[in-house]
Design a protein around this motif. Structure first.
Motif, mmCIF file in Angstrom:
data_model
loop_
_atom_site.group_PDB
_atom_site.id
_atom_site.type_symbol
_atom_site.label_atom_id
_atom_site.label_comp_id
_atom_site.label_asym_id
_atom_site.label_seq_id
_atom_site.Cartn_x
_atom_site.Cartn_y
_atom_site.Cartn_z
ATOM 1 N N ILE A 11 0.864 -1.186 0.000
ATOM 2 C CA ILE A 11 0.000 0.000 0.000
ATOM 3 C C ILE A 11 0.895 1.228 0.000
ATOM 4 O O ILE A 11 1.830 1.329 0.798
ATOM 5 N N GLU A 12 0.599 2.142 -0.902
ATOM 6 C CA GLU A 12 1.258 3.445 -0.929
ATOM 7 C C GLU A 12 0.150 4.481 -0.818
ATOM 8 O O GLU A 12 -0.715 4.551 -1.696
ATOM 9 N N ALA A 18 -4.783 6.146 -2.308
ATOM 10 C CA ALA A 18 -3.929 4.995 -2.029
ATOM 11 C C ALA A 18 -3.770 4.165 -3.294
ATOM 12 O O ALA A 18 -4.728 3.978 -4.052
ATOM 13 N N ILE A 19 -2.568 3.693 -3.516
ATOM 14 C CA ILE A 19 -2.294 2.720 -4.572
ATOM 15 C C ILE A 19 -2.055 1.404 -3.855
ATOM 16 O O ILE A 19 -1.158 1.292 -3.016
ATOM 17 N N LEU A 33 -7.282 3.691 -4.981
ATOM 18 C CA LEU A 33 -8.450 3.924 -4.128
ATOM 19 C C LEU A 33 -8.491 5.368 -3.685
ATOM 20 O O LEU A 33 -7.463 5.968 -3.382
ATOM 21 N N LEU A 34 -9.694 5.911 -3.639
ATOM 22 C CA LEU A 34 -9.926 7.259 -3.142
ATOM 23 C C LEU A 34 -10.825 7.184 -1.931
ATOM 24 O O LEU A 34 -11.769 6.396 -1.901
ATOM 25 N N GLY A 35 -10.559 7.985 -0.929
ATOM 26 C CA GLY A 35 -11.397 7.997 0.260
ATOM 27 C C GLY A 35 -10.751 8.835 1.335
ATOM 28 O O GLY A 35 -9.642 9.351 1.173
ATOM 29 N N LEU A 40 -9.032 4.868 4.299
ATOM 30 C CA LEU A 40 -7.903 4.191 3.655
ATOM 31 C C LEU A 40 -7.000 3.506 4.672
ATOM 32 O O LEU A 40 -6.360 2.502 4.359
ATOM 33 N N ALA A 41 -6.975 4.021 5.901
ATOM 34 C CA ALA A 41 -6.145 3.419 6.951
ATOM 35 C C ALA A 41 -6.647 2.034 7.353
ATOM 36 O O ALA A 41 -5.913 1.263 7.976
#
Length: 136
Positions: A11-12, A18-19, A33-35, A40-41
């Motif tokens: 995860i980046e 996040a990728i 991912l967007l959020g 995302l955590a």
């Protein structure tokens, strides 16, 4: 809909983006991912996930060479093909893992697609969705 079971490998993340790299058998996929940072955590390395992407988001290429910005280049062999008046569905085997692609029949004819052809499925990372395996 293509649905593949895998695990988060990396995860980046920064802020609300996040990728996420997902391992599915011997293959690796990337989802953007967007959020909210809090949302995302919740994603963790090693988590079991379902990777989802529409058949219509899988472009096909033959004899593709050079670099391309798409994160998901999925080499495989066409094992089934259904050519319709407007749309064509191709089933691609990636060494035991199968995905489906729907493209225009015009494109399928232009590529001269046939069973046994070596091709690459191409999917932008922002077209990949993730779901926790328990939710699937």
């Amino acid at each position: 809909m293509n649905i593949l079971s895998g695990h988060i490998a990396a995860i980046e993340a920064h802020g609300s983006i996040a990728i996420v790299d997902v391992s599915v058998a011997a293959h690796h996929f990337t989802a953007t991912l967007l959020g909210s940072p809090e949302h995302l955590a919740n994603w963790q390395i090693g988590q079991a996930v379902q990777l989802l992407f529409k058949e219509t988001e899988v472009a096909l290429a033959k004899n593709l060479s050079g670099q391309i910005s798409l994160r998901n280049r999925l080499p495989g062999t066409i094992v089934a093909i259904e050519i319709g008046q407007v749309l064509t569905r191709a089933i691609i085997d990636m060494g035991g893992l199968q995905i489906s692609s729907i493209i225009t029949s015009r494109s399928a004819r232009g590529l001269q697609l046939a069973i046994g052809d070596a091709i690459e499925g191409l999917v932008k990372s922002n077209e990949m969705s993730l779901m926790l395996a328990e939710e699937a």
